[in-house]
Motif scaffolding. Structure first.
Motif: not given
Length: 442
Positions: A23-51
Motif C-alpha cells: 500500500r505504501v508503494s502504491r501511495i508513493s507511486a501516486n504522489i510521484k504522478l505530480g510535477r516536480s517541485l523543489d522543497r529542499t531549501d532552508n532545512p533548519s526552518a523546515r525541521w522547526k516547522t515540522m517539530l
C-alpha cells in the motif's frame, strides 16, 4: 504444538508487513504522478516547522479542548507503541512480558503510565464520537462528509476504544493469574487502572483467566496489525504523513503567489531579457486540469488531509453559502489520484488513465462554480493543522480555466484586458494615470 503460537504470530506479522509495504508503494507511486517541485531549501526552518506543527501540534490548540483531547490520543498512540514492541518480541520469542525482568519495579510504573494513556485515549474517542453523532458539530456535516468519510471516522474511533479496552482487560486477567501463581506469568504487581477490574475476574478458573488474557493479547495485537493496514486506506494516514507534509511546507509568506515559470519565460523572451537556447521546457498545459498537472506536494497534501474541516469552516465563501469547500477539493484530489493509480497498477498507461472516469476539473468533482467562489484569502491554508494548502490547487485549476479555456467571467476578462493594455485594472491610458494630481497645488 509448542511453537504454533509463534508461527501464527510470525505469519500475521509477515502478512501485515507485506500489505503495508504494497500500500505504501502504491501511495508513493501516486504522489510521484505530480510535477516536480523543489522543497529542499532552508532545512533548519523546515525541521522547526515540522517539530512545531506536526510533533508539537501547535495549530490543534487553536481550539483548546479539542487540542487537549487530540494530544491525549496522539501521545497515547506514540507511547503505547513501546508496549506493542514488547508484545511483538513476546510473540516472536514465545516469552511473556519480557521487559518485566529487565526493568524490575519500574516496569509496573511504566505499564501503569501506559494504562493512564489508554484510558485517556478511550475517553477522548468517546467524546469525539459524542461530538460527531450527538452534538453534530457543523463541520462534520458538510455534503462531502456523507457516506464513507463519516463511516471511516466512526470506525477509527470505535476501533481505538476497543483496543484500549482490550489492554485493560488483558492486564487485569494477567494480574489475577500472577496472584494465583500461574506459570509463565512473571510477578509485576497490580497496574494503575486494570486492577479495578480484577475483582470481577478473581472467581474464574485458571483456564478461563488464561483464555481471557490470551484472547485480549491476540485481539490487541491483531487489532493493531489490522489498524495499521486500514490506516493506509483511511484519512488517518495523516498519522504518518503529517511529519513529511509539514517538513515540505511552503515557507513563503501566506500571500505570496508563484509566477508560472512557462509564462515568465515567454515574457522574458518577448522583452529580450532571455534568449532561447533550445532548452526551454515544452509547455504541455497552462494551469492544472488533472492530477498530473499538480505538483507532488499537492498530491501529498491530499493524502495527508485529516478531513477535520477546519479549512472549510474558516472559508468565507463556504460560510456565505457558496459551493466551495477546501476540504472537498483535497478529498476529490485524493479520490482522483486513487482512481488513476489503480488503473496504472493494473497495467494501464497514464495518458489512457486520464481519459477514464471523471477528471479532477469536472462537474462531478471540482467544478468551475467551486473554483470561482474562492477569494484567495488563505484562511484554509492558515487553519489547517498540518499546513495543507488547498489554495495552491485552486489557483492552478483557475489558471487552466483562464489560460486554456478562456472561460473566466466577463468582469475578469475586462480586468485582464485592461492590465494587458493599460498596465492597470482600470480602463484608462497609462499616460493619464496622474491627471488626478494636476490641481493639487491650486
Amino acid at each position: 504444538m509448542k511453537f504454533l503460537p509463534q508461527v501464527a504470530f510470525l505469519i500475521a506479522l509477515g502478512v501485515t508487513a507485506y500489505l503495508i509495504y504494497r500500500r505504501v508503494s502504491r501511495i508513493s507511486a501516486n504522489i510521484k504522478l505530480g510535477r516536480s517541485l523543489d522543497r529542499t531549501d532552508n532545512p533548519s526552518a523546515r525541521w522547526k516547522t515540522m517539530l512545531r506543527i506536526a510533533f508539537g501540534q501547535q495549530k490543534m490548540f487553536d481550539k483548546p479542548l479539542v487540542g487537549i483531547l487530540h494530544f491525549l490520543v496522539y501521545a497515547g498512540f506514540v507511547l503505547i507503541n513501546i508496549e506493542v514492541l514488547e508484545i511483538i518480541i513476546d510473540g516472536i520469542t514465545g516469552t511473556h512480558r519480557i521487559f518485566a525482568g529487565l526493568l524490575g519495579g519500574f516496569y509496573t510504573i511504566l505499564i501503569s503510565f501506559f494504562e493512564f494513556l489508554a484510558v485517556g485515549v478511550l475517553l477522548a474517542c468517546v467524546i469525539f464520537l459524542i461530538r460527531r453523532h450527538l452534538l453534530k458539530v457543523p463541520r462534520f456535516s458538510n455534503p462531502e462528509m456523507k457516506g464513507w468519510p463519516a463511516l471511516d471516522a466512526t470506525v477509527i474511533l470505535v476501533v481505538e476504544i476497543t483496543l484500549m479496552a482490550a489492554i485493560l482487560l488483558m492486564n487485569a486477567a494477567d494480574t489475577v493469574l500472577q496472584a494465583k501463581g500461574a506459570a509463565h506469568y512473571p510477578q509485576t504487581g497490580a497496574f494503575l487502572f486494570s486492577q479495578m477490574f480484577t475483582p470481577m475476574l478473581e472467581g474464574l478458573s485458571m483456564n478461563a483467566l488464561v483464555v481471557i488474557e490470551r484472547v485480549g493479547w491476540w485481539f490487541h495485537i491483531l487489532g493493531i496489525f489490522a489498524f495499521a493496514v486500514y490506516v493506509t486506506y483511511s484519512k488517518h494516514l495523516h498519522i504518518a504523513l503529517a511529519f513529511p507534509n509539514t517538513y515540505f511546507s511552503n515557507l513563503q509568506p501566506k500571500g505570496y503567489m508563484d509566477n508560472m515559470e512557462s509564462v515568465t519565460n515567454e515574457v522574458q523572451l518577448a522583452l529580450g531579457l532571455k534568449e532561447d537556447d533550445g532548452n526551454m521546457p515544452e509547455i504541455d498545459r497552462f494551469g492544472a486540469k488533472d492530477i498530473n498537472d499538480l505538483t507532488w506536494k499537492n498530491l501529498m497534501d491530499a493524502y495527508s488531509c485529516t478531513e477535520c474541516g477546519r479549512c472549510t469552516s474558516n472559508c468565507p465563501a463556504n460560510i456565505t453559502g457558496k459551493k466551495l469547500s477546501p476540504r472537498k477539493v483535497m478529498m476529490d484530489t485524493r479520490d482522483r489520484m486513487e482512481e488513476i493509480g489503480e488503473y496504472i497498477a493494473k497495467g494501464g498507461e497514464l495518458d489512457k488513465a486520464l481519459t477514464e472516469g471523471h477528471g479532477l476539473y469536472s462537474d462531478e468533482r471540482i467544478s468551475k462554480e467551486e473554483l470561482m467562489a474562492c477569494t484567495t484569502c488563505n484562511a484554509c491554508t492558515d487553519a489547517c493543522p498540518i499546513n495543507i494548502d488547498p489554495l495552491s490547487i485552486i489557483l492552478q485549476m483557475r489558471r487552466y480555466i483562464a489560460l486554456e479555456e478562456a472561460d473566466t467571467p466577463q468582469s475578469w476578462n475586462s480586468m485582464f484586458t485592461n492590465i494587458e493594455n493599460n498596465m492597470a485594472p482600470w480602463q484608462f491610458s497609462p499616460t493619464d494615470r496622474f491627471n488626478w494630481a494636476e490641481n493639487l497645488n491650486d
